[in-house]
Scaffold this motif. Sequence first.
Motif, mmCIF file in Angstrom:
data_model
loop_
_atom_site.group_PDB
_atom_site.id
_atom_site.type_symbol
_atom_site.label_atom_id
_atom_site.label_comp_id
_atom_site.label_asym_id
_atom_site.label_seq_id
_atom_site.Cartn_x
_atom_site.Cartn_y
_atom_site.Cartn_z
ATOM 1 N N ILE A 74 35.068 38.761 36.367
ATOM 2 C CA ILE A 74 35.287 38.466 37.787
ATOM 3 C C ILE A 74 36.745 38.750 38.118
ATOM 4 C CG2 ILE A 74 35.203 36.718 39.605
ATOM 5 C CD1 ILE A 74 33.096 35.246 37.937
ATOM 6 N N VAL A 75 36.974 39.556 39.142
ATOM 7 C CA VAL A 75 38.318 39.870 39.615
ATOM 8 C C VAL A 75 38.467 39.285 41.014
ATOM 9 C CG1 VAL A 75 39.986 41.687 40.123
ATOM 10 C CG2 VAL A 75 38.350 41.987 38.242
ATOM 11 N N ARG A 76 39.427 38.349 41.162
ATOM 12 C CA ARG A 76 39.631 37.650 42.440
ATOM 13 C C ARG A 76 41.078 37.836 42.902
ATOM 14 N NH1 ARG A 76 36.788 33.439 44.676
ATOM 15 N NH2 ARG A 76 35.644 33.206 42.704
ATOM 16 N N VAL A 77 41.259 38.093 44.192
ATOM 17 C CA VAL A 77 42.599 38.255 44.760
ATOM 18 C C VAL A 77 43.094 36.897 45.252
ATOM 19 C CG1 VAL A 77 43.994 39.410 46.503
ATOM 20 C CG2 VAL A 77 42.106 40.633 45.420
ATOM 21 N N CYS A 78 44.207 36.455 44.688
ATOM 22 C CA CYS A 78 44.802 35.170 45.103
ATOM 23 C C CYS A 78 45.871 35.356 46.167
ATOM 24 C CB CYS A 78 45.397 34.452 43.890
ATOM 25 S SG CYS A 78 44.207 34.103 42.587
ATOM 26 N N GLU A 79 46.612 36.448 46.077
ATOM 27 C CA GLU A 79 47.652 36.761 47.060
ATOM 28 C C GLU A 79 47.696 38.271 47.253
ATOM 29 O OE1 GLU A 79 49.405 34.739 48.864
ATOM 30 O OE2 GLU A 79 48.923 32.840 47.853
ATOM 31 N N GLY A 80 48.027 38.714 48.486
ATOM 32 C CA GLY A 80 48.210 40.127 48.756
ATOM 33 C C GLY A 80 46.911 40.907 48.823
#
Length: 516
Positions: free
Chosen positions: A500-506
């Motif tokens: 799982i690849v999740r964007v936390c910022e940007g």
Amino acid sequence: MIQEAYLFGSGSFHGELKPFMRAEGMDRPRTIDQIIRETCGSSYAKTFWNTYYRNYLTNDDIQYMKSLGFNSIRLPLVARFFIEEEEEIVFNQDMFDILDNVIKSCRENAMYVILDMHAAYTSQSGIGCDDGVDNSVHLFVEEESMERTILLWERLAHIYKDEPCIAGYELLNEPLALPKWDYMIPQLISFYKRCIQRIREIDQKHIIFLQGHRFAKRADIFQRDMDPFNNWVLTMHIYEDLPDMGIIGPILEERERLDVPVWIGETGGSKHWTVVMYDLLRRYHMGYNVFTYKAVDRKNACTLATYKLPEGFSKILNYVFKGEAKPTFKESKDIFNRYLKNVKFASCTLQEQEANAILRKNNVSIPAIGYDIVNGPGKDYSGIYPYCSFSGYRRECHMQMILEQPAYEQNEFKQIALTPVPKYGDYNNLMLVMHKDEFVSYTLREKENKGTIYAKMKGEHCILDVQLGEVHHTIHVDDLSELKKIALTSFNELNNTKLIVRVCEGSVIIKTIIIE
């Protein structure tokens, strides 16, 4: 047993879709055989085919397929090789022996076999892959041809009714392939009913595999009661379609309507396509069979073993297609003898990277846009992008995708009418864009030894949460204006492991997930 031109090295898939025509030079088994007889003599031609079939698929080939992770083989049969084209019914025992040797190897290697009537007696598809004398569908207008095809199925059922490695019988390949033959659908259904009844009087154990019309892409002609023993499978073919619910959805709908399993009996494409398409089929519990296992070396083919054309083969082709001088009998025999050597397993180039993509195992690259989708938004992917994909690929997902290269540069619009549409549309040129709180997941199927997962991506001031199984890693992506290969996480082994690849910022743009 099907030597189509593009597989044999004597042409491409071109003339087969023309209006009615007689068979062309070296475009199907009977015309290839005709040229061998012209150049080498009738006696040699018979010897050639006896050797060819024994060289093409051996125990080494079957062991290789097994070692790659496959569990079944679809064997395309040509009816006239088993029942000779003579007035009396004459069975060719040598061909039955060749078939039996292959089945014996499959049994010893724990491989299932699907017997596929790829070329029924006289022709059923209306294109060259049915080995007809012309591009017509004689099977459905000639009672004698229909009866001989059913007689062959009866003979095969008698021989293999108790054979456990036989999965079943695929009664016809791609019947009534072109729309112009739709008016013969009643004759197709009549053939199926007659053939099933005759087989079931002998064998009630094995599965009946049934294909619809239009290149095995349609199933609306079938009803639930096609087999009185309710032991049949809907077989469909998938080529040249975007690997998303646009193609899967209608198949699932027919599966539910008919309440039978679906098997994708023919399919193939680039590694970029297969690594997504076949995992999607697997997630929806549909088996698949790759066409084809072995063929002459060529670009963009889903082939596990390839071989080179023999030296001098161009002389045969120039004689057939350009009217140049026919090579001498001795020279022609030397050329075809080299061909027989080249198709042997020991002479082939093994394409294990194709199997890696097909089965999503070992070292493989997954396009970022090929994320999991079966469990839907919020589970396999975020799906919160307010707009839909411009490309037509996975529009229902609400994930942003952009082209790696613009479709057209400035001032090129005048050329649009002349620009061919790429294979799969924009699919091969798409990248995934994710912003804060968006995520995607990928199922990583199999890798026994340790390795590293990379992503080819770019972004500025982005923080990613990368989860592999239960383990989380934080990845910082800073000032990457160009695509770069970035390590996401390492592993000891993979076994249907979720990434799982999740964007936390940007924001981040990802092109490929790479397993090494």
